[in-house]
Enzyme design. Structure first.
Site, PDB file in Angstrom:
ATOM      1  N   ARG A 236      -2.409   2.223  -4.648  1.00 11.87           N
ATOM      2  CA  ARG A 236      -2.131   3.545  -5.199  1.00 11.87           C
ATOM      3  C   ARG A 236      -2.273   4.589  -4.092  1.00 11.87           C
ATOM      4  O   ARG A 236      -3.200   4.541  -3.291  1.00 11.87           O
ATOM      5  CB  ARG A 236      -3.084   3.877  -6.356  1.00 11.87           C
ATOM      6  CG  ARG A 236      -2.773   3.152  -7.663  1.00 11.87           C
ATOM      7  CD  ARG A 236      -1.467   3.679  -8.262  1.00 11.87           C
ATOM      8  NE  ARG A 236      -1.177   3.114  -9.576  1.00 11.87           N
ATOM      9  CZ  ARG A 236      -0.434   2.049  -9.793  1.00 11.87           C
ATOM     10  NH1 ARG A 236       0.075   1.386  -8.746  1.00 11.87           N
ATOM     11  NH2 ARG A 236      -0.187   1.625 -11.013  1.00 11.87           N
ATOM     12  N   GLU A 265       4.056  10.649  -4.785  1.00 11.25           N
ATOM     13  CA  GLU A 265       5.317  10.010  -4.412  1.00 11.25           C
ATOM     14  C   GLU A 265       6.436  10.343  -5.389  1.00 11.25           C
ATOM     15  O   GLU A 265       7.611  10.310  -5.038  1.00 11.25           O
ATOM     16  CB  GLU A 265       5.147   8.495  -4.318  1.00 11.25           C
ATOM     17  CG  GLU A 265       4.768   7.815  -5.607  1.00 11.25           C
ATOM     18  CD  GLU A 265       4.469   6.335  -5.398  1.00 11.25           C
ATOM     19  OE1 GLU A 265       5.088   5.526  -6.093  1.00 11.25           O
ATOM     20  OE2 GLU A 265       3.623   6.000  -4.551  1.00 11.25           O
ATOM     21  N   HIS A 304       7.559   2.110  -2.781  1.00 11.91           N
ATOM     22  CA  HIS A 304       6.858   1.438  -3.881  1.00 11.91           C
ATOM     23  C   HIS A 304       7.652   0.217  -4.360  1.00 11.91           C
ATOM     24  O   HIS A 304       7.961   0.062  -5.542  1.00 11.91           O
ATOM     25  CB  HIS A 304       6.631   2.402  -5.052  1.00 11.91           C
ATOM     26  CG  HIS A 304       5.438   2.032  -5.881  1.00 11.91           C
ATOM     27  ND1 HIS A 304       4.670   2.961  -6.544  1.00 11.91           N
ATOM     28  CD2 HIS A 304       4.870   0.831  -6.159  1.00 11.91           C
ATOM     29  CE1 HIS A 304       3.687   2.352  -7.194  1.00 11.91           C
ATOM     30  NE2 HIS A 304       3.799   1.062  -6.974  1.00 11.91           N
TER      31      HIS A 304
END
Length: 348
Positions: A236, A265, A304
């Site tokens: 994270r 993000e 991600h």
């Protein structure tokens, strides 16, 4: 009106809509939305009994309050820090996650980032794309014999350790919930967080985002690392203080960073959020820091995608659908909060 529960899936890609629409209609009324929770129309949410977000949706009290009939949040992720758990508990809304889907998948991506840093792959690729095949400045270093510090020995952390042992790395770990049996089998040892930070050649984060873990790697801790340490984060973004990381990179205290996650993000993925009434100066500052990170020559950022393999995505989908069906069958599974759950009339 159908007695099947209305289930709203957020952040849906085309393949999911194409392959899952017909099978899901047998047991529920599925709604597929491309955008995040913040972008979802009120009309689609009004009668929803299940909402299924991914990690870019923020389900705070204001957003959850848009669904008066909500019974279940079925997040398609392991982490659930993007969901207001207190609101869900107060309103008897169950939250189910996908606890195991990409242990090896995320671990492999961790090493993709790590090896990219240690062997300067991204720098070499950029150079050869310009037609420059010189070796100057591209000397890397071996993983063999180096110390890897793994923060968090859940399923992903243990897979990272197993791979590291294959590279003949010395592995130390920190976790308040020790797995001594796994340590004996895999050949690593537990140390304090201070010792890990001060002695590791590479620090890899695999812990959840909790209030206690926010900015786990801050300016004070980064200052105590070995000079030139590499930092890898596939967990994270909020585990690392972005401003502190930038300063440590500038001074050379941190030799490089491989990041699959960033603070804020979602702001990079959806710049229209800049116009949101919830946007503030602090978030703008973090977003600008992320842009500086992205241009840094010793930083590798991926969007991600640590979870994003064919096999892992299939497991996420299957588990999420199973969570929804089990909930309405009266046998909830993978529920991460304490709520009253009763058998429903419909049984998808």
């Amino acid at each position: 009106m159908s007695d099947k529960p209305k289930v709203v899936f957020l952040e849906v890609e085309d393949w999911f809509r194409r392959t899952m629409a017909d099978p899901l209609r047998e047991h529920m009324v599925p709604v597929f939305l491309d955008g995040t929770m913040e972008q979802a129309p009120d009309a689609e949410l009004a009668n929803a009994r299940v909402i299924s977000p991914f990690v870019h949706s923020t389900l705070d009290a204001a957003q959850l309050g848009r669904m008066p009939r909500l019974e279940l949040v079925a997040t398609r992720s392991t982490g659930f820090d993007h969901i207001d758990m207190a609101w869900c508990a107060a309103h008897n809304v169950a939250v189910a996650n996908v606890p195991r889907y990409g242990q090896n998948t995320v671990a492999e991506h961790t090493f993709a980032l790590m090896l990219n840093l240690t062997r300067r792959v991204h720098e070499a690729w950029e150079r050869t794309m310009r037609g420059d095949f010189s070796l100057h400045g591209l000397r890397g270093w071996d993983l063999r014999g180096k110390r890897l510090g793994v923060v968090g020995t859940g399923s992903i952390g243990l897979h990272v350790i197993a791979i590291a042992r294959g590279f003949l790395m010395d592995v130390v770990a920190f976790d308040p919930f020790r797995r001594d049996d796994a340590a004996d089998i895999l050949g690593y040892r537990y140390v304090t967080l201070d010792e890990l930070i001060e002695t590791a050649d590479v620090i890899s984060l695999h812990c959840p985002m909790t209030p206690e873990n926010h900015h786990l790697l801050n300016a004070q801790r980064l200052a105590r690392t070995k000079k030139g340490v590499l930092v890898v984060n596939t967990a994270r973004g909020g585990l690392i203080d972005t401003a502190a990381l930038l300063m440590a990179l500038k001074s050379g205290q941190v030799g490089g960073a491989g990041l699959d996650v960033l603070e804020e993000e979602d702001m990079i993925a959806e710049e229209s959020e800049l116009l949101s009434e919830h946007f503030d100066a602090a978030r703008l500052q973090r977003m600008m820091q992320n842009h500086v990170l992205a241009k840094h020559p010793r930083v590798i950022i991926t969007p991600h995608i640590g979870f994003n393999s064919e096999e892992a995505v299939r497991r996420i989908t299957e588990t999420t659908i199973g969570n929804i069906r089990a909930f309405f069958a009266g046998s909830p599974q993978n529920v991460v909060n304490s709520v009253r759950t009763t058998k429903q009339e419909t049984q998808p």
